[in-house]
Write a protein that holds these residues in place. Structure first.
Motif, PDB file in Angstrom:
ATOM      1  N   THR A 107     -11.765  64.635 -28.150  1.00  0.00           N
ATOM      2  CA  THR A 107     -13.062  64.144 -28.645  1.00  0.00           C
ATOM      3  C   THR A 107     -14.166  65.177 -28.680  1.00  0.00           C
ATOM      4  N   VAL A 108     -13.827  66.476 -28.746  1.00  0.00           N
ATOM      5  CA  VAL A 108     -14.862  67.472 -28.992  1.00  0.00           C
ATOM      6  C   VAL A 108     -15.024  67.587 -30.503  1.00  0.00           C
ATOM      7  N   TYR A 109     -16.268  67.584 -30.990  1.00  0.00           N
ATOM      8  CA  TYR A 109     -16.441  67.682 -32.436  1.00  0.00           C
ATOM      9  C   TYR A 109     -16.582  69.134 -32.849  1.00  0.00           C
ATOM     10  N   ASP A 110     -15.460  69.836 -32.781  1.00  0.00           N
ATOM     11  CA  ASP A 110     -15.427  71.187 -33.313  1.00  0.00           C
ATOM     12  C   ASP A 110     -15.055  71.083 -34.790  1.00  0.00           C
ATOM     13  N   LEU A 111     -14.659  72.196 -35.397  1.00  0.00           N
ATOM     14  CA  LEU A 111     -14.324  72.176 -36.820  1.00  0.00           C
ATOM     15  C   LEU A 111     -13.272  71.117 -37.136  1.00  0.00           C
ATOM     16  N   MET A 112     -12.185  71.154 -36.362  1.00  0.00           N
ATOM     17  CA  MET A 112     -11.093  70.201 -36.579  1.00  0.00           C
ATOM     18  C   MET A 112     -11.550  68.783 -36.252  1.00  0.00           C
ATOM     19  N   GLY A 113     -12.354  68.645 -35.202  1.00  0.00           N
ATOM     20  CA  GLY A 113     -12.829  67.324 -34.812  1.00  0.00           C
ATOM     21  C   GLY A 113     -13.644  66.693 -35.923  1.00  0.00           C
ATOM     22  N   ASN A 114     -14.488  67.500 -36.576  1.00  0.00           N
ATOM     23  CA  ASN A 114     -15.280  66.974 -37.681  1.00  0.00           C
ATOM     24  C   ASN A 114     -14.411  66.633 -38.880  1.00  0.00           C
ATOM     25  N   ALA A 115     -13.332  67.418 -39.090  1.00  0.00           N
ATOM     26  CA  ALA A 115     -12.415  67.096 -40.186  1.00  0.00           C
ATOM     27  C   ALA A 115     -11.733  65.763 -39.921  1.00  0.00           C
ATOM     28  N   LYS A 116     -11.315  65.572 -38.656  1.00  0.00           N
ATOM     29  CA  LYS A 116     -10.667  64.303 -38.298  1.00  0.00           C
ATOM     30  C   LYS A 116     -11.615  63.132 -38.542  1.00  0.00           C
ATOM     31  N   LEU A 117     -12.877  63.357 -38.130  1.00  0.00           N
ATOM     32  CA  LEU A 117     -13.870  62.299 -38.288  1.00  0.00           C
ATOM     33  C   LEU A 117     -14.096  61.989 -39.773  1.00  0.00           C
ATOM     34  N   ALA A 118     -14.210  63.063 -40.577  1.00  0.00           N
ATOM     35  CA  ALA A 118     -14.442  62.868 -42.004  1.00  0.00           C
ATOM     36  C   ALA A 118     -13.276  62.127 -42.634  1.00  0.00           C
ATOM     37  N   TYR A 119     -12.041  62.470 -42.208  1.00  0.00           N
ATOM     38  CA  TYR A 119     -10.875  61.799 -42.779  1.00  0.00           C
ATOM     39  C   TYR A 119     -10.833  60.340 -42.349  1.00  0.00           C
ATOM     40  N   ALA A 120     -11.162  60.092 -41.079  1.00  0.00           N
ATOM     41  CA  ALA A 120     -11.120  58.716 -40.593  1.00  0.00           C
ATOM     42  C   ALA A 120     -12.149  57.853 -41.308  1.00  0.00           C
ATOM     43  N   LYS A 121     -13.302  58.459 -41.662  1.00  0.00           N
ATOM     44  CA  LYS A 121     -14.358  57.675 -42.308  1.00  0.00           C
ATOM     45  C   LYS A 121     -14.095  57.473 -43.789  1.00  0.00           C
ATOM     46  N   SER A 122     -13.583  58.523 -44.451  1.00  0.00           N
ATOM     47  CA  SER A 122     -13.521  58.474 -45.912  1.00  0.00           C
ATOM     48  C   SER A 122     -12.107  58.301 -46.461  1.00  0.00           C
ATOM     49  N   PHE A 123     -11.078  58.513 -45.626  1.00  0.00           N
ATOM     50  CA  PHE A 123      -9.692  58.516 -46.095  1.00  0.00           C
ATOM     51  C   PHE A 123      -9.502  59.455 -47.271  1.00  0.00           C
ATOM     52  N   ASP A 124     -10.289  60.531 -47.269  1.00  0.00           N
ATOM     53  CA  ASP A 124     -10.204  61.495 -48.359  1.00  0.00           C
ATOM     54  C   ASP A 124      -9.460  62.709 -47.823  1.00  0.00           C
ATOM     55  N   PHE A 125      -8.309  63.001 -48.433  1.00  0.00           N
ATOM     56  CA  PHE A 125      -7.451  64.031 -47.871  1.00  0.00           C
ATOM     57  C   PHE A 125      -8.076  65.412 -47.949  1.00  0.00           C
ATOM     58  N   GLN A 126      -9.048  65.595 -48.865  1.00  0.00           N
ATOM     59  CA  GLN A 126      -9.631  66.934 -48.982  1.00  0.00           C
ATOM     60  C   GLN A 126     -10.312  67.382 -47.694  1.00  0.00           C
ATOM     61  N   ALA A 127     -10.610  66.434 -46.796  1.00  0.00           N
ATOM     62  CA  ALA A 127     -11.190  66.807 -45.503  1.00  0.00           C
ATOM     63  C   ALA A 127     -10.326  67.849 -44.809  1.00  0.00           C
ATOM     64  N   TYR A 128      -9.005  67.631 -44.808  1.00  0.00           N
ATOM     65  CA  TYR A 128      -8.111  68.562 -44.123  1.00  0.00           C
ATOM     66  C   TYR A 128      -7.911  69.840 -44.911  1.00  0.00           C
ATOM     67  N   ILE A 129      -7.957  69.744 -46.252  1.00  0.00           N
ATOM     68  CA  ILE A 129      -7.761  70.961 -47.042  1.00  0.00           C
ATOM     69  C   ILE A 129      -8.928  71.918 -46.837  1.00  0.00           C
ATOM     70  N   TRP A 130     -10.140  71.369 -46.820  1.00  0.00           N
ATOM     71  CA  TRP A 130     -11.304  72.226 -46.596  1.00  0.00           C
ATOM     72  C   TRP A 130     -11.221  72.911 -45.249  1.00  0.00           C
ATOM     73  N   VAL A 131     -10.827  72.142 -44.221  1.00  0.00           N
ATOM     74  CA  VAL A 131     -10.804  72.730 -42.884  1.00  0.00           C
ATOM     75  C   VAL A 131      -9.732  73.809 -42.801  1.00  0.00           C
ATOM     76  N   ALA A 132      -8.603  73.575 -43.504  1.00  0.00           N
ATOM     77  CA  ALA A 132      -7.543  74.591 -43.500  1.00  0.00           C
ATOM     78  C   ALA A 132      -8.051  75.879 -44.131  1.00  0.00           C
TER      79      ALA A 132
END
Lengths: 239, 273
Positions: B221-246
């Protein structure tokens, strides 16, 4: 009423959690062992491609290692675990409009760990390739062996000996990386220890147990690799 | 006509055209190009101004968290690695045994297990921690992450430092001793300057590994880069969240890797022959 003692929690059976964690350890070992052959073969061919004179092959291999060594393991795992079903669904919808796809976390873990393991192993293989003098190839060709025979009979036996310590290191990294797959709900050591910790509220105990399992696996691996090193040395040329 | 002219033929001209290796190579590079274009096409087609402007600041803030986590734990680990290195290299059996066990534990178990041990395991001793007055530290997931990462990287850095110091030949110690330098001065003036050149690349690798490993703290539950990507994906179900973070991680790691290589080239100029 006092809660169950630590020894009950650690017992084998319906009240204890040892059996669950032992089962998880088996899954960990199975995942690592299932990944190993794919990782070794891909890693070997990536290193082989980097050794070629053809620049396009080298470029393709370099992109491979740059991508999979540069991405955090967790990100690669999530990309595959969430991305693969999306992609497969797109493809399958062309044939069967109402099919749904679920990716098995064991398979997803295996694919991702193979990619990561192979990109690390390719570096080990590459430096082993470079340690073998050119004369070994030329000698093989000179006595009439084909390219493939030279590779199999002359280069590979030496390559394995040189690469082995590095590959052992890669194996230990692989063993540790399997714990990441617990994040996508694969019931391996860490996952089961986590369930036990949450149910019994003895977090420290069960996570220590998980750490112990990984330590024992590492120790067992180094014993096993010690055997292999000794048998390789016995089979090798004595000078 | 001389004899050599008839016997020695000129070497055959370099094979041009399409050898099997070239076809395979072009096919593989082509695959990568298609793959890259596919990702670009996906990002263009999935472009969502609303998504971008909602989550880009979060990603930036996450990047800051990731970097501060890595920097703080790298520095704390470097300080902690000094006594461990001393222990590893000492002739005292108990001291070197302890240091060996420390290194073996932290290198032999997954970082994720260590993070869980600190965050959930140590966190379960809340009453005891409160009585010692340390609860405020372990209450925060970020601190737990730093704590686990610092202990972990200290083990790796101790091994790097030990290897680098041992790579300096014994004659250097003896030479300095014969000049009358005492041990600490020898270490500082003679050994370390040579050892650190050797250690630069492993240290750079360790930094890259830490940045990659830091994605793990998203799980606690630390909101680092990956944590924010997880949060964005959980909220939006938009897969690009993970692509951007990668993409962000990949760029960061490549910049660092090339930076370390550049520094290494610069400081080993005098060793090139």
């Amino acid at each position: 009423m006092p809660g169950p003692t630590i020894w009950t929690l650690l017992s084998w059976g319906p009240d204890g959690w040892s059996d669950d964690i032992a089962y998880g350890a088996l899954v960990t070992i199975a995942l690592a062992l299932a990944t190993l052959p794919f990782g070794l073969v891909i890693g070997f061919f990536v290193a082989f491609a980097k050794q070629q004179e053809e620049p396009s092959l080298r470029l393709a291999a370099n992109i491979y290692t740059t991508v999979f060594r540069g991405l955090p393991e967790l990100v690669t795992l999530f990309l595959f675990f969430f991305g693969m079903p999306l992609l497969l669904q797109h493809v399958i919808r062309w044939f069967n409009p109402d099919a749904t796809i679920d990716v098995n976390s064991f398979i997803a873990g295996m694919i991702v760990l193979s990619l990561i393991f192979s990109s690390y192993a390719s570096e080990v293989f590459l430096s082993a390739f470079r340690a073998i003098p050119k004369g070994q190839y030329e000698g093989g060709y000179a006595i009439g062996l084909s390219k493939w025979q030279t590779m199999r009979k002359v280069i590979l036996p030496q390559l394995v000996r040189i690469a082995f310590p590095g590959l052992e290191n890669c194996w230990l990294i692989l063993l540790k990386d399997t714990s990441l797959v617990s994040v996508v709900n694969l019931a391996e050591t860490l996952r089961n220890a986590g369930v036990a910790a949450r149910v019994t509220k003895h977090s420290f105990l069960f996570y220590s147990l998980a750490a112990l399992v990984f330590l024992v696996l590492a120790i067992l691996s180094s014993i096993a690799t010690g055997f292999i090193v000794r048998s390789l040395a016995r089979k090798g040329a004595t000078r | 006509m001389s004899v050599t002219e008839t016997i020695v033929e000129p070497p055959p001209p370099q094979a041009r055209g399409w050898s099997r290796a070239r076809i395979l190579g072009y096919a593989l590079v082509g695959l990568w190009i298609i793959f890259g274009l596919g990702i670009v096409a996906y990002l263009v087609s999935a472009w969502n101004t609303d998504f971008f402007f909602r989550y880009a600041p979060a990603y930036l803030q996450g990047l800051g968290t990731t970097l501060s986590l890595v920097v703080v734990s790298m520095i704390a680990g470097a300080i902690l690695s000094l006594p461990v290195t001393y222990g590893r290299m000492s002739k005292n059996g108990i001291l070197s045994g302890l240091a060996y066990c420390y290194v073996y534990f932290f290198r032999g178990t997954p970082l994720l297990v260590q993070v869980y041990l600190v965050y959930y395991g140590v966190g379960s001793f809340r009453v005891e921690l409160e009585s010692v007055g340390l609860w405020w530290f372990f209450r925060d997931a970020f601190n737990c992450g730093v704590f686990a990462f610092a202990l972990n990287t200290a083990a790796y850095q101790a091994e790097i430092l030990r290897g680098a110091i041992e790579s300096v030949p014994r004659g250097q110690w003896e030479g300095a001793a014969s000049l009358g330098l005492h041990k600490l001065l020898t270490l500082r003036k003679v050994i370390l300057p040579q050892a650190l050149v050797v250690a630069l690349r492993p240290y750079g690798n360790e930094l890259v590994l830490m940045i990659k490993a830091s994605a793990i703290v998203a799980i606690i539950t630390v909101y680092d880069l990956m944590g924010n990507a997880k949060l964005a994906y959980a909220k939006s179900f938009d897969f690009q969240a993970y692509i951007w973070v990668a993409i962000v991680y990949l760029v960061m790691v490549e910049i660092l890797r090339n930076g370390v290589e550049w520094i290494e080239r610069r400081i080993t100029v005098h060793l090139k022959r």
